[in-house]
Scaffold this active site. Structure first.
Site, PDB file in Angstrom:
ATOM      1  N   GLU A  95       0.821  -1.205   0.000  1.00 24.66           N
ATOM      2  CA  GLU A  95       0.000   0.000   0.000  1.00 24.66           C
ATOM      3  C   GLU A  95       0.858   1.260   0.000  1.00 24.66           C
ATOM      4  O   GLU A  95       1.922   1.299   0.615  1.00 24.66           O
ATOM      5  CB  GLU A  95      -0.920  -0.012   1.228  1.00 24.66           C
ATOM      6  CG  GLU A  95      -1.930  -1.148   1.140  1.00 24.66           C
ATOM      7  CD  GLU A  95      -2.885  -1.229   2.322  1.00 24.66           C
ATOM      8  OE1 GLU A  95      -4.082  -1.425   2.067  1.00 24.66           O
ATOM      9  OE2 GLU A  95      -2.457  -1.114   3.472  1.00 24.66           O
ATOM     10  N   CYS A 108       3.319   8.456   1.360  1.00 26.03           N
ATOM     11  CA  CYS A 108       3.871   7.466   2.282  1.00 26.03           C
ATOM     12  C   CYS A 108       4.025   6.155   1.527  1.00 26.03           C
ATOM     13  O   CYS A 108       3.041   5.620   1.016  1.00 26.03           O
ATOM     14  CB  CYS A 108       2.895   7.325   3.461  1.00 26.03           C
ATOM     15  SG  CYS A 108       3.349   6.033   4.636  1.00 26.03           S
ATOM     16  N   CYS A 115       6.261  -7.515   7.097  1.00 22.95           N
ATOM     17  CA  CYS A 115       7.312  -6.947   7.942  1.00 22.95           C
ATOM     18  C   CYS A 115       7.753  -8.037   8.897  1.00 22.95           C
ATOM     19  O   CYS A 115       6.938  -8.863   9.323  1.00 22.95           O
ATOM     20  CB  CYS A 115       6.755  -5.744   8.717  1.00 22.95           C
ATOM     21  SG  CYS A 115       8.014  -4.807   9.622  1.00 22.95           S
ATOM     22  N   CYS A 119       5.801  -5.641  15.610  1.00 22.16           N
ATOM     23  CA  CYS A 119       5.477  -4.706  16.691  1.00 22.16           C
ATOM     24  C   CYS A 119       4.033  -4.987  17.118  1.00 22.16           C
ATOM     25  O   CYS A 119       3.145  -5.135  16.277  1.00 22.16           O
ATOM     26  CB  CYS A 119       5.634  -3.263  16.208  1.00 22.16           C
ATOM     27  SG  CYS A 119       7.336  -2.896  15.737  1.00 22.16           S
ATOM     28  N   CYS A 122       1.033  -2.805  15.793  1.00 24.50           N
ATOM     29  CA  CYS A 122       0.998  -2.439  14.370  1.00 24.50           C
ATOM     30  C   CYS A 122       0.317  -3.529  13.559  1.00 24.50           C
ATOM     31  O   CYS A 122       0.647  -4.709  13.676  1.00 24.50           O
ATOM     32  CB  CYS A 122       2.423  -2.225  13.857  1.00 24.50           C
ATOM     33  SG  CYS A 122       2.491  -1.818  12.098  1.00 24.50           S
ATOM     34  N   CYS A 344      -1.478   5.628  10.235  1.00 22.23           N
ATOM     35  CA  CYS A 344      -0.253   4.963  10.698  1.00 22.23           C
ATOM     36  C   CYS A 344      -0.576   3.623  11.324  1.00 22.23           C
ATOM     37  O   CYS A 344      -1.418   3.529  12.217  1.00 22.23           O
ATOM     38  CB  CYS A 344       0.433   5.773  11.780  1.00 22.23           C
ATOM     39  SG  CYS A 344       1.031   7.335  11.238  1.00 22.23           S
TER      40      CYS A 344
END
Ligand code: SAH
Length: 362
Positions: A95, A108, A115, A119, A122, A344
């Protein structure tokens, strides 16, 4: 099948011309010409490259192509934020998010499919790790966004995409070589020409790569800090077990080019009852003492299944006040694009890891 040139650097473009019969003595010049057409003018077709002979254009066209990755879906938020799901050649998806302001805008972009950092707060961390993006795919996200906005030739002012943040899916510093290669193309004044002063790379704290990033690119640095004590940060950002807070802040203290005019951004997601007490705020300002810094407070953006909640407004305001009184700018980030899960930490694509066999073209 022709081979794709979109996103490659000047040297590769020169070599592509030589490969179709141009004399090696002209390689550099051809690289420069092609670079201009592709990244200043946004060419997606060799036929538009009128400063290049028709004969060479025809040969290039026979061997190479300039296609982009496809936009699988576009979503537009009530606040104007746009999110594109980009489908890569192998079917993996990432994205990109455009956050428009009145007279400018930040794009962004993602650096990995999935990933590895996991985290706990997230959303991207809940999707399987797939792979690093190539430099071409990273540059490609900028090309695609400019195509959609019609922002060619590369404008020098009044740009809709004035800033670029590497804050999408993935950890940029765990894909270091491709990220730096892409940044050099994006910053090049003869092409897309977005200066290092308008680019920010965000990292969860891959300490050994931070100094190198500054020395090799001069871009701005954002650190996803989120906690002031190692026990808390170990939970939120497991990478902290490898690179604890003290090491991370040392890397910030020596970050090349950091100054009062060019502050390091500390990102701090406000998580109710986890990291948001006045004591946390006081420890934060002690930790970052001496670093030219600002603190970006990000009210936690929820996602389905998360165990965290956003801090109360009054708690966030009190935290901001303590940081601010200590002399650090402490803006509270207004969430953008929440209704389309573009804020975010909300990015997640449905890409799943494919076995090497499945990835073979049919
Ligand atoms: N891996 C890099 C790049 C991702 S940037 C990094 O960690 O910096 C995405 C930013 O959003 C990071 O600061 C991340 O910590 C933050 N973030 C992640 N999930 C969030 C959420 N649910 N709410 C608010 N911020 C979040």
């Amino acid at each position: 099948m022709t081979k794709r040139l979109s996103g490659v650097d000047r040297d590769a473009l020169g070599a592509a011309a030589t490969a179709v019969g141009e004399p090696p003595t002209k390689q550099k010049m051809r690289g420069k010409q092609l670079f201009h057409w592709m990244y200043h003018r946004g060419a997606t077709d060799f036929d538009t490259m009128t400063s290049i002979s028709m004969d060479l254009r025809a040969r290039m066209k026979a061997a190479w192509d300039l296609r982009r990755d496809k936009i699988a879906t576009e979503q537009i938020s009530v606040d104007g934020t746009r999110k594109w799901l980009v489908e890569l050649e192998d079917g993996a998806k990432v994205e990109s998010v455009l956050i428009p302001e009145d007279d400018r805008g930040a794009l962004c972009i993602s650096t990995q499919v999935g990933c590895t950092l996991n985290c706990s707060f997230c959303h991207t961390g809940t999707q399987p790790w797939v792979r690093n993006l190539t430099a071409e795919e990273i540059v490609g996200q900028v090309l695609i966004a400019r195509d959609v906005l019609g922002e060619w030739p590369s404008p020098s002012e009044g740009r809709l995409i004035s800033n670029i943040v590497l804050m999408g899916m993935g950890e940029p510093l765990l894909n270091y070589d491709n990220v730096v290669k892409a940044l050099k193309i994006i910053m090049d004044p003869e092409g897309i020409s977005i200066s290092r002063r308008r680019i920010t790379v965000s990292t969860a704290g891959v300490v050994p790569m931070i100094g190198r990033l500054g020395a090799e690119t001069g871009v701005g640095l954002a650190i996803s800090l989120h906690a002031v004590r190692d026990d808390v940060r170990n939970e939120l950002v497991p990478l902290n077990r490898k690179h604890p807070i003290a090491d991370l802040l040392d890397a910030c203290r020596t970050y090349p080019g950091a100054s009062n005019a060019r502050r390091i951004t500390f990102e701090y997601a406000m998580l109710k009852g986890v990291n948001d007490s006045p004591q946390d705020a006081k420890e934060l300002v002690q930790l970052i003492a001496g670093i030219p810094a600002k603190v970006n407070l990000i009210p936690f953006n929820p996602w389905p299944g998360t165990i965290y909640q956003v801090s109360d407004d009054a708690t966030i305001a009190a935290f901001a006040e303590i940081v601010n009184k200590a002399g650090y700018a402490s803006p509270i980030r207004v969430p953008r694009g929440q209704d389309i899960s573009a804020a975010c930490g909300q990015l997640k694509s449905d890409s799943v890891r494919m076995s090497a066999k499945d990835r073979q073209p049919a």
